[in-house]
Design an enzyme around this catalytic site. Sequence first.
Site, PDB file in Angstrom:
ATOM      1  N   CYS A 120     -31.737  -8.550   4.188  1.00 28.30           N
ATOM      2  CA  CYS A 120     -31.112  -9.848   4.495  1.00 28.30           C
ATOM      3  C   CYS A 120     -31.592 -10.434   5.821  1.00 28.30           C
ATOM      4  O   CYS A 120     -31.217 -11.541   6.173  1.00 28.30           O
ATOM      5  CB  CYS A 120     -29.585  -9.724   4.510  1.00 28.30           C
ATOM      6  SG  CYS A 120     -28.916  -9.468   2.875  1.00 28.30           S
ATOM      7  N   TYR A 149     -24.422 -11.940   8.042  1.00 31.94           N
ATOM      8  CA  TYR A 149     -24.683 -10.494   7.894  1.00 31.94           C
ATOM      9  C   TYR A 149     -26.132 -10.189   8.313  1.00 31.94           C
ATOM     10  O   TYR A 149     -26.395  -9.236   9.047  1.00 31.94           O
ATOM     11  CB  TYR A 149     -24.420 -10.109   6.434  1.00 31.94           C
ATOM     12  CG  TYR A 149     -24.882  -8.744   6.018  1.00 31.94           C
ATOM     13  CD1 TYR A 149     -24.158  -7.607   6.343  1.00 31.94           C
ATOM     14  CD2 TYR A 149     -26.054  -8.589   5.255  1.00 31.94           C
ATOM     15  CE1 TYR A 149     -24.591  -6.345   5.930  1.00 31.94           C
ATOM     16  CE2 TYR A 149     -26.484  -7.349   4.845  1.00 31.94           C
ATOM     17  CZ  TYR A 149     -25.756  -6.223   5.183  1.00 31.94           C
ATOM     18  OH  TYR A 149     -26.187  -4.983   4.775  1.00 31.94           O
ATOM     19  N   ASN A 178     -31.335  -3.542  -1.506  1.00 29.70           N
ATOM     20  CA  ASN A 178     -30.511  -3.299  -2.699  1.00 29.70           C
ATOM     21  C   ASN A 178     -30.536  -1.854  -3.201  1.00 29.70           C
ATOM     22  O   ASN A 178     -31.180  -1.531  -4.198  1.00 29.70           O
ATOM     23  CB  ASN A 178     -30.975  -4.206  -3.850  1.00 29.70           C
ATOM     24  CG  ASN A 178     -30.452  -5.604  -3.679  1.00 29.70           C
ATOM     25  OD1 ASN A 178     -29.292  -5.816  -3.320  1.00 29.70           O
ATOM     26  ND2 ASN A 178     -31.317  -6.571  -3.912  1.00 29.70           N
ATOM     27  N   LYS A 200     -19.412  -5.151 -15.753  1.00 29.25           N
ATOM     28  CA  LYS A 200     -19.157  -6.237 -16.702  1.00 29.25           C
ATOM     29  C   LYS A 200     -19.588  -5.832 -18.116  1.00 29.25           C
ATOM     30  O   LYS A 200     -18.892  -6.109 -19.091  1.00 29.25           O
ATOM     31  CB  LYS A 200     -19.897  -7.509 -16.274  1.00 29.25           C
ATOM     32  CG  LYS A 200     -19.267  -8.168 -15.048  1.00 29.25           C
ATOM     33  CD  LYS A 200     -20.038  -9.408 -14.625  1.00 29.25           C
ATOM     34  CE  LYS A 200     -19.412  -9.980 -13.345  1.00 29.25           C
ATOM     35  NZ  LYS A 200     -19.972 -11.289 -12.973  1.00 29.25           N
TER      36      LYS A 200
HETATM   37  P1  NAD Z   1     -20.588   0.840   2.323  1.00 27.79           P
HETATM   38  O1  NAD Z   1     -19.753  -0.370   2.523  1.00 27.79           O
HETATM   39  O2  NAD Z   1     -20.344   1.681   1.121  1.00 27.79           O
HETATM   40  O3  NAD Z   1     -20.536   1.770   3.607  1.00 27.79           O
HETATM   41  C1  NAD Z   1     -20.304   1.286   4.893  1.00 27.79           C
HETATM   42  C2  NAD Z   1     -19.170   2.094   5.474  1.00 27.79           C
HETATM   43  O4  NAD Z   1     -18.933   1.658   6.827  1.00 27.79           O
HETATM   44  C3  NAD Z   1     -17.846   1.907   4.717  1.00 27.79           C
HETATM   45  O5  NAD Z   1     -17.392   3.146   4.194  1.00 27.79           O
HETATM   46  C4  NAD Z   1     -16.898   1.363   5.757  1.00 27.79           C
HETATM   47  O6  NAD Z   1     -15.565   1.845   5.647  1.00 27.79           O
HETATM   48  C5  NAD Z   1     -17.554   1.829   7.056  1.00 27.79           C
HETATM   49  N1  NAD Z   1     -17.099   1.031   8.181  1.00 27.79           N
HETATM   50  C6  NAD Z   1     -17.056  -0.332   8.274  1.00 27.79           C
HETATM   51  N2  NAD Z   1     -16.496  -0.686   9.439  1.00 27.79           N
HETATM   52  C7  NAD Z   1     -16.187   0.468  10.093  1.00 27.79           C
HETATM   53  C8  NAD Z   1     -15.576   0.749  11.341  1.00 27.79           C
HETATM   54  N3  NAD Z   1     -15.177  -0.231  12.152  1.00 27.79           N
HETATM   55  N4  NAD Z   1     -15.391   2.052  11.695  1.00 27.79           N
HETATM   56  C9  NAD Z   1     -15.780   3.060  10.879  1.00 27.79           C
HETATM   57  N5  NAD Z   1     -16.374   2.849   9.683  1.00 27.79           N
HETATM   58  C10 NAD Z   1     -16.573   1.565   9.298  1.00 27.79           C
HETATM   59  O7  NAD Z   1     -22.106   0.334   2.342  1.00 27.79           O
HETATM   60  P2  NAD Z   1     -23.449   1.095   1.962  1.00 27.79           P
HETATM   61  O8  NAD Z   1     -23.999   0.446   0.753  1.00 27.79           O
HETATM   62  O9  NAD Z   1     -23.242   2.564   1.973  1.00 27.79           O
HETATM   63  O10 NAD Z   1     -24.371   0.669   3.187  1.00 27.79           O
HETATM   64  C11 NAD Z   1     -24.626   1.539   4.294  1.00 27.79           C
HETATM   65  C12 NAD Z   1     -25.457   0.784   5.326  1.00 27.79           C
HETATM   66  O11 NAD Z   1     -26.678   0.325   4.745  1.00 27.79           O
HETATM   67  C13 NAD Z   1     -24.767  -0.461   5.887  1.00 27.79           C
HETATM   68  O12 NAD Z   1     -25.088  -0.585   7.248  1.00 27.79           O
HETATM   69  C14 NAD Z   1     -25.390  -1.594   5.104  1.00 27.79           C
HETATM   70  O13 NAD Z   1     -25.357  -2.807   5.820  1.00 27.79           O
HETATM   71  C15 NAD Z   1     -26.810  -1.077   4.936  1.00 27.79           C
HETATM   72  N6  NAD Z   1     -27.467  -1.680   3.762  1.00 27.79           N
HETATM   73  C16 NAD Z   1     -27.069  -1.337   2.509  1.00 27.79           C
HETATM   74  C17 NAD Z   1     -27.694  -1.920   1.422  1.00 27.79           C
HETATM   75  C18 NAD Z   1     -27.310  -1.562   0.000  1.00 27.79           C
HETATM   76  O14 NAD Z   1     -27.956  -2.076  -0.905  1.00 27.79           O
HETATM   77  N7  NAD Z   1     -26.316  -0.731  -0.236  1.00 27.79           N
HETATM   78  C19 NAD Z   1     -28.711  -2.867   1.602  1.00 27.79           C
HETATM   79  C20 NAD Z   1     -29.069  -3.200   2.905  1.00 27.79           C
HETATM   80  C21 NAD Z   1     -28.454  -2.585   3.984  1.00 27.79           C
END
Ligand code: NAD
Length: 323
Positions: A120, A149, A178, A200
């Site tokens: 992103c 974001y 993703n 879905k």
């Molecule tokens: P997710 O939402 O499952 O995991 C993120 C975790 O961070 C959650 O469990 C949430 O409770 C925790 N969190 C948020 N705020 C918090 C706080 N203040 N204190 C403690 N914990 C906190 O997301 P994910 O898919 O596992 O993504 C993990 C990382 O990878 C993130 O940084 C996300 O931005 C990045 N990312 C993921 C994707 C994807 O496709 N899944 C793509 C690009 C980037």
Amino acid sequence: MKRALVLGAGGFIGSHLVKRLKQEGYWVRGVDLKNPEYSPTHADEFIVGDLQDVMVVAKVIDLGLDEVYQLAADMGGAGYIFTGDNDAQVMHNSALINLHVAHECSKKGVGKVFYSSSACVYPERNQMDPNNPKCGEDSVYPADPDSEYGWEKLFSERLYFSFSRNTGLNVKVARFHNIYGPEGAWNNGKEKAPAAICRKVAESAENGVVDIWGDGKQTRSFLYIDDCLDAVRSLMKGEFSGPVNIGSEEMIAINDFVKLVCDVSGKNVRINNIEGPTGVRGRSSDNRLIEEKLGWKPNYSLREGITKTYNWVASQSKKTVTV
Ligand code: NAD
């Protein structure tokens, strides 16, 4: 024994990463606002805490940590990121976490820090053509992400690299594209396209209809969780710091993706394209840099990964319906 800290260990990627690190023989501490939702954590120690609180961050980042994986963030799919309703929370929560974590890792002399950035960050102007998106790492500037974001991720990338330059912190930054797989959000408003579409289709009747946001011609690529973890571990072991894309180059239009899920499910479901938040027109990983620096390529085809994911989402959905 090496000691690792996984921040965001209650989330999708974090909980899988904890498992991987345990398999590799690490001692692991996990931290999150919540425990993992779908299976018990494999961490040796799991602390429920809010990483916006500097005292919590100072406590969980103690002396002698070999590796910190910073995955905690306020995030979700298009329905969470692109509506604008959560912008202030997303920026405030995630920026505070990163400000505290970068500072504390530097202060405590942590061996290496991994930061999960995102696709992103890439400018919207390079992702208008669904058939030819440009997501090479060096195309990120002049910056123009299409969501707050993305702006926060870009800020935090720069933050970690600033600490690297000024304090010698060993930083690794990857831009995830993703990531999907079992045990990710699928029905709580934070689910992303693969899990949402699997749900879905799983919940549709044999010859039912599924509503899909946008005209369905928007393109994306999706990376299976195990491949993502291989790439993260490879980045952590080498000399290269990034930022580097971790994604797949198997690009697919969303309507074709829905057809693939239907095929995997064995159902004959009709697609109804409706208005909804969709993000950029086209996005796919550009893996030239990661192939050159780490020799990494995904192992799973989209069909293989989606089969595992669909089966998991369908089993969860069945449980919810029968409970
Ligand atoms: P997710 O939402 O499952 O995991 C993120 C975790 O961070 C959650 O469990 C949430 O409770 C925790 N969190 C948020 N705020 C918090 C706080 N203040 N204190 C403690 N914990 C906190 O997301 P994910 O898919 O596992 O993504 C993990 C990382 O990878 C993130 O940084 C996300 O931005 C990045 N990312 C993921 C994707 C994807 O496709 N899944 C793509 C690009 C980037």
